[in-house]
Write a protein that holds these residues in place. Structure first.
Motif, mmCIF file in Angstrom:
data_model
loop_
_atom_site.group_PDB
_atom_site.id
_atom_site.type_symbol
_atom_site.label_atom_id
_atom_site.label_comp_id
_atom_site.label_asym_id
_atom_site.label_seq_id
_atom_site.Cartn_x
_atom_site.Cartn_y
_atom_site.Cartn_z
ATOM 1 N N GLY A 82 -28.078 2.192 16.246
ATOM 2 C CA GLY A 82 -28.687 1.074 16.999
ATOM 3 C C GLY A 82 -30.176 1.222 17.235
ATOM 4 N N ARG A 84 -34.086 0.968 17.063
ATOM 5 C CA ARG A 84 -34.981 -0.057 16.515
ATOM 6 C C ARG A 84 -35.892 0.564 15.467
ATOM 7 N N CYS A 127 -33.183 -2.110 6.446
ATOM 8 C CA CYS A 127 -33.515 -1.129 7.492
ATOM 9 C C CYS A 127 -34.201 -1.686 8.743
ATOM 10 N N THR A 129 -35.619 -3.659 11.955
ATOM 11 C CA THR A 129 -35.170 -4.531 13.055
ATOM 12 C C THR A 129 -36.331 -5.346 13.621
ATOM 13 N N ASP A 130 -37.549 -4.804 13.547
ATOM 14 C CA ASP A 130 -38.734 -5.491 14.093
ATOM 15 C C ASP A 130 -39.915 -5.337 13.135
#
Ligand code: 4FV
Length: 246
Positions: A82, A84, A127, A129-130
């Motif tokens: 999980g 980021r 891969c 997330t942001d």
């Protein structure tokens, strides 16, 4: 708080984060920064290549998906699925203090630093997330943006800065910071504003707030919509606007 930086230039990262406030915070065990070399995950045993030509032509080289994904998944083994994963790129959401505050609440953060013209889009899909940008200009790599973010986030980690110093500063309350002075009282004919020598804390506080409103109005008026102002401060802002129209 633990930062992992996936990069082709681990020394660059280690050099910067071992100095000054972040260096001290690491020694105090308040945070850690680990640089991981993406080249160690190259499928090319002999030359450890990690880049290739872009499909469809175009200038420059791209980082291949495989070493990036292998590297990222290996680190996620340690930090947990999980975590980021932040990719630094001009296509990302612009970084700001609010984002720094939000990210400072995470236990682990992974920064993916691009190089060359960027990274194969599939590695980003698998891969990242942001996607975050530090500004509308193009850099040679994602390392400096990652260091900028690590600096801004680290100083919000409890214990890294002297208590309370992160609370009254630029962007806290959406206002720019007030002008500051230290000794001597007179320098090259320029004197410290008398109010600051008065020792009258309440008046000093009022003066500083007015300076913050004036500066924000002159330099970053778009920030004012998010600032909480008292009735008196709203009157002062109205005066500034009126003076402007005269
Ligand atoms: C950048 C930025 C940035 C683009 C290609 C790295 C470079 C190269 N990252 N904010 N502005 N990245 O210019 O975050 O791979």
């Amino acid at each position: 708080m633990h930062f992992y930086v996936l990069t082709l230039f681990p020394e660059l990262i280690q050099t910067v984060v071992s100095e000054s406030i972040i260096g001290r915070a690491q020694k105090k065990g308040l945070l850690s920064v680990t640089a991981v070399n993406i080249r160690d995950y190259s499928e090319d045993e002999r030359h450890h290549h990690v880049d290739d030509y872009p499909y469809g032509g175009g200038r420059g080289m791209l980082m291949q998906a495989s070493p990036v994904v292998s590297c990222c998944r290996d680190v996620l083994q340690k930090t947990g699925a999980g975590t980021r994963v932040i990719y630094m790129s001009p296509q990302g959401k612009t970084f700001d203090e609010e984002t720094a505050r939000e990210l400072s609440l995470e236990e682990n953060l992974i920064f993916l630093c691009g190089h060359y013209e960027g990274i194969d889009e599939r590695a980003i899909e698998l891969c990242v997330t942001d996607e975050i940008s530090i500004g509308d200009y193009v850099l040679t790599g994602g390392e400096l943006p990652a260091l900028v973010m690590i600096d801004a986030i680290s100083r919000l980690v409890p214990g890294v800065l002297r208590e309370g110093s992160a609370s009254e500063e630029s962007f806290s309350g959406n206002l720019l910071e007030y002008p500051q002075y230290t000794r001597p009282e007179e320098f090259m004919g320029l004197r410290v504003p008398e109010i600051l020598l008065s020792g009258h804390h309440e008046n000093v506080e009022k003066w500083r707030r007015k300076q913050q409103i004036k500066r924000t109005y002159e330099r970053r008026p778009e920030l004012l919509s998010g600032a909480e102002l008292t009735k008196e401060e709203k009157r002062y802002l109205a005066e500034l606007r009126k003076e402007d129209c005269e």
